[in-house]
Design a protein around this motif. Structure first.
Motif, short mmCIF file in Angstrom:
data_model
loop_
_atom_site.label_atom_id
_atom_site.label_comp_id
_atom_site.label_asym_id
_atom_site.label_seq_id
_atom_site.Cartn_x
_atom_site.Cartn_y
_atom_site.Cartn_z
N GLY A 1 0.87 -1.26 0.06
CA GLY A 1 -0.10 0.02 -0.07
C GLY A 1 0.78 1.23 0.03
N ILE A 2 0.32 2.33 0.04
CA ILE A 2 1.06 3.79 0.33
C ILE A 2 1.02 4.00 1.64
N THR A 3 1.96 4.93 2.27
CA THR A 3 2.15 5.05 3.71
C THR A 3 1.27 6.32 3.92
N ALA A 4 1.07 6.54 5.11
CA ALA A 4 0.12 7.54 5.86
C ALA A 4 0.87 8.75 5.25
N TYR A 5 2.08 8.95 5.37
CA TYR A 5 2.91 10.12 4.82
C TYR A 5 2.49 10.36 3.23
N ALA A 6 2.37 9.63 2.30
CA ALA A 6 1.70 9.66 1.19
C ALA A 6 0.40 10.12 0.94
N ALA A 7 -0.34 9.44 1.77
CA ALA A 7 -1.86 9.91 1.69
C ALA A 7 -1.99 11.33 1.94
N GLY A 8 -1.23 11.76 3.12
CA GLY A 8 -1.50 12.97 3.63
C GLY A 8 -0.72 14.06 2.71
N GLN A 9 0.07 13.71 1.86
CA GLN A 9 0.67 14.70 0.96
C GLN A 9 -0.45 14.68 -0.46
N LEU A 10 -1.02 13.55 -0.76
CA LEU A 10 -1.99 13.60 -1.84
C LEU A 10 -3.15 14.56 -1.51
N GLY A 11 -3.59 14.44 -0.14
CA GLY A 11 -4.87 14.88 0.38
C GLY A 11 -6.21 14.17 0.05
N ASP A 12 -7.43 14.27 -0.26
CA ASP A 12 -8.33 13.86 -0.33
C ASP A 12 -8.28 12.79 -1.20
N VAL A 13 -8.31 11.48 -1.13
CA VAL A 13 -8.37 10.43 -2.43
C VAL A 13 -9.66 10.08 -2.79
N VAL A 14 -9.81 10.41 -4.08
CA VAL A 14 -11.15 10.34 -4.88
C VAL A 14 -11.17 9.10 -5.89
N TYR A 15 -9.98 8.41 -6.15
CA TYR A 15 -10.21 7.35 -7.07
C TYR A 15 -8.84 6.50 -6.78
N VAL A 16 -9.16 5.11 -6.99
CA VAL A 16 -8.07 4.35 -6.69
C VAL A 16 -8.05 3.41 -7.94
N GLU A 17 -7.28 3.01 -8.82
CA GLU A 17 -7.05 2.09 -10.01
C GLU A 17 -5.91 0.89 -9.58
N LEU A 18 -6.40 -0.26 -9.29
CA LEU A 18 -5.73 -1.39 -9.02
C LEU A 18 -5.53 -2.25 -10.18
N PRO A 19 -4.50 -3.00 -10.21
CA PRO A 19 -4.33 -4.23 -11.14
C PRO A 19 -5.28 -5.42 -11.02
N GLU A 20 -5.67 -6.25 -11.80
CA GLU A 20 -6.43 -7.53 -11.71
C GLU A 20 -5.42 -8.60 -10.96
N SER A 21 -6.18 -9.45 -10.25
CA SER A 21 -5.35 -10.77 -9.75
C SER A 21 -4.87 -11.33 -10.74
N GLY A 22 -3.72 -11.95 -10.71
CA GLY A 22 -2.86 -12.57 -11.56
C GLY A 22 -1.97 -11.78 -12.44
N ALA A 23 -2.01 -10.32 -12.35
CA ALA A 23 -1.17 -9.37 -13.07
C ALA A 23 0.12 -9.58 -12.69
N LYS A 24 1.32 -9.53 -13.24
CA LYS A 24 2.91 -9.49 -13.01
C LYS A 24 3.04 -8.15 -12.58
N ILE A 25 4.09 -7.98 -11.38
CA ILE A 25 4.42 -6.50 -11.50
C ILE A 25 5.88 -6.63 -11.03
N ALA A 26 6.58 -5.62 -11.47
CA ALA A 26 7.97 -5.65 -11.42
C ALA A 26 8.42 -4.59 -10.62
N LYS A 27 9.50 -4.71 -9.67
CA LYS A 27 10.12 -3.96 -8.81
C LYS A 27 10.32 -2.44 -9.40
N GLY A 28 9.87 -1.20 -8.87
CA GLY A 28 10.08 -0.02 -9.65
C GLY A 28 8.89 0.22 -10.78
#
Length: 123
Positions: A22-49
């Motif tokens: 997830g993202i840290t509380a610090y990041a959430a604080g910097q962003l302000g009020d979050v209105v939308y989150v887009e996440l990958p599908e199950s099975g998706a491969k993700i690479a570091k970075g």
């Protein structure tokens, strides 16, 4: 269970060969009020970075970067209906994905909580 942090303000909580990300509380604080989150599908491969999710707030849109490589075993689909949870519980119930860790050696480059706290104090 150990939690690691990145300089891009993501966290990963490791249990066995699975990591919850997830993202840290610090990041959430910097962003302000979050209105939308887009996440990958199950099975998706993700690479570091690589960007694997997008968070939009009233201020800006930001990519969320993978702290390590793996494949998504579960996405927190509840965030689609309640993105504000990111502001309320960034390092708790508002996790983004659970991944099967591809290479636990990639954790070596991440910070522990004390190092991350010190890093944030210097920003």
């Amino acid at each position: 269970m150990t939690t690691y942090y990145t300089k891009d303000h993501e966290w990963i909580r490791v249990e066995g060969d699975t990591g919850t990300v997830g993202i840290t509380a610090y990041a959430a604080g910097q962003l302000g009020d979050v209105v939308y989150v887009e996440l990958p599908e199950s099975g998706a491969k993700i690479a570091k970075g690589d960007g694997f999710a997008v968070v939009e707030s009233v201020k800006a849109a930001s990519d969320v970067y993978a702290p390590i490589s793996g494949s998504v075993v579960e996405a927190n689909t509840g965030l689609a209906d309640a993105p504000e949870k990111v502001n309320e519980a960034a390092e708790g119930d508002a996790w983004f994905v659970r991944i099967k860790i591809a290479d636990a050696g990639e954790l070596d480059g991440l910070m522990d909580e004390a190092a991350y706290t010190a890093y944030c104090e210097g920003l």
